[in-house]
Design a protein around this motif. Structure first.
Motif, PDB file in Angstrom:
ATOM      1  N   VAL A 135       0.829  -1.207   0.000  1.00 50.80           N
ATOM      2  CA  VAL A 135       0.000   0.000   0.000  1.00 50.80           C
ATOM      3  C   VAL A 135       0.863   1.256   0.000  1.00 50.80           C
ATOM      4  O   VAL A 135       0.728   2.113  -0.875  1.00 50.80           O
ATOM      5  CB  VAL A 135      -0.956   0.004   1.209  1.00 50.80           C
ATOM      6  N   TYR A 136       1.757   1.363   0.973  1.00 50.79           N
ATOM      7  CA  TYR A 136       2.628   2.534   1.072  1.00 50.79           C
ATOM      8  C   TYR A 136       4.026   2.202   0.569  1.00 50.79           C
ATOM      9  O   TYR A 136       4.446   1.046   0.579  1.00 50.79           O
ATOM     10  CB  TYR A 136       2.702   3.029   2.519  1.00 50.79           C
ATOM     11  N   ARG A 137       4.741   3.220   0.167  1.00 48.52           N
ATOM     12  CA  ARG A 137       6.095   3.007  -0.336  1.00 48.52           C
ATOM     13  C   ARG A 137       7.053   2.617   0.782  1.00 48.52           C
ATOM     14  O   ARG A 137       7.955   1.808   0.576  1.00 48.52           O
ATOM     15  CB  ARG A 137       6.606   4.276  -1.031  1.00 48.52           C
ATOM     16  N   LYS A 138       6.840   3.156   1.979  1.00 49.07           N
ATOM     17  CA  LYS A 138       7.714   2.842   3.098  1.00 49.07           C
ATOM     18  C   LYS A 138       7.170   1.642   3.866  1.00 49.07           C
ATOM     19  O   LYS A 138       6.014   1.653   4.304  1.00 49.07           O
ATOM     20  CB  LYS A 138       7.844   4.046   4.028  1.00 49.07           C
ATOM     21  N   PRO A 139       7.974   0.595   4.042  1.00 43.49           N
ATOM     22  CA  PRO A 139       7.510  -0.589   4.770  1.00 43.49           C
ATOM     23  C   PRO A 139       7.017  -0.273   6.179  1.00 43.49           C
ATOM     24  O   PRO A 139       6.107  -0.935   6.679  1.00 43.49           O
ATOM     25  CB  PRO A 139       8.748  -1.491   4.801  1.00 43.49           C
ATOM     26  N   LYS A 140       7.612   0.745   6.823  1.00 44.29           N
ATOM     27  CA  LYS A 140       7.245   1.055   8.203  1.00 44.29           C
ATOM     28  C   LYS A 140       5.761   1.351   8.332  1.00 44.29           C
ATOM     29  O   LYS A 140       5.094   0.857   9.251  1.00 44.29           O
ATOM     30  CB  LYS A 140       8.063   2.251   8.701  1.00 44.29           C
TER      31      LYS A 140
END
Length: 226
Positions: free
Chosen positions: A165-170
């Motif tokens: 969903v988001y570019r950053k895994p966090k």
């Protein structure tokens, strides 16, 4: 993988990108404990699967140099097992078409609305029991609403668990833990561990935990084993 005649079998998941091709071997011992290869399911030879699990190839490439232990010689056996190269070409062409159609780009508004409507359904279920009591009709209504919201939450946590969903895994991890932990009452680490095994060996009996109920749900003429 080879086939063995058995009862019918149904594919639980069609993993488009997991078409194995020769690839640089990875040093399994150097991988983190949550990596599918460290769980006894090496990903050596799965170029397309590697690409699917690591969308940012430039970033992950920074960690690959210490894992290089040599190239496979042309005569060395790989995990291809005589696969049909035409099938691989077709799948890669299909993936390229999907990429050109922007099907891999996330619609953040969609996921936000999906999460919002799940929370709304959970709230409606709680309000129904709180206001109308636990009679038969309120209980049936609550069960229907919760069944809908929990099914939706299950698929939503799947997408966040895949970090898609988001570019950053966090941020994917944070929302994933909220959905599966707070809305479904399950462990994100437990789900990731099982799901990594599923994608490392999809639909392989005794390897894929998602098909452990083979004696209950089995369709088809061939049983995939290794």
């Amino acid at each position: 993988m080879h086939g063995r005649e058995a009862g019918p079998f149904v594919c639980v998941c069609v993993f488009l990108a997991s078409i194995p091709t020769p690839q640089t071997p990875l040093l399994q011992a150097s991988l983190p404990p949550f990596h599918p290869a460290s769980a006894g399911h090496p990903i050596t030879g799965q170029q397309d699967a590697f690409r699917a699990f690591h969308p940012d190839l430039e970033f992950v490439g920074k960690f690959l140099k210490p894992l290089l232990i040599g190239e496979l010689a042309p005569e060395e056996p790989s995990q291809d097992h005589g696969k049909n190269s035409k099938i691989t070409e077709d799948f890669r062409a299909l993936r390229k078409t999907a990429e050109d159609m922007n099907l891999f780009k996330t619609n953040h508004v969609f996921f936000l609305l999906l999460l919002a409507h799940i929370i709304a359904l959970e709230s409606i279920a709680w309000f129904t029991v709180f206001y109308f009591g636990n009679g038969w009709i309120p209980t049936l209504i609550t069960a229907f609403v919760l069944a809908t919201s929990q099914a939706q939450a299950g698929w939503l946590q799947h997408d966040y668990g895949h970090l898609s969903v988001y570019r950053k895994p966090k941020w994917n991890h944070l929302v994933h833990k909220f959905v599966i932990g707070h809305l479904k009452g399950a462990s994100a680490n437990w789900w990731n561990h099982r799901h990594f095994q599923h994608h490392a060996k999809p639909n392989i009996f005794h390897k894929d935990p998602d098909v452990n109920m083979l004696h209950v749900f089995v369709l088809g003429e061939w049983q995939p084993i290794e």
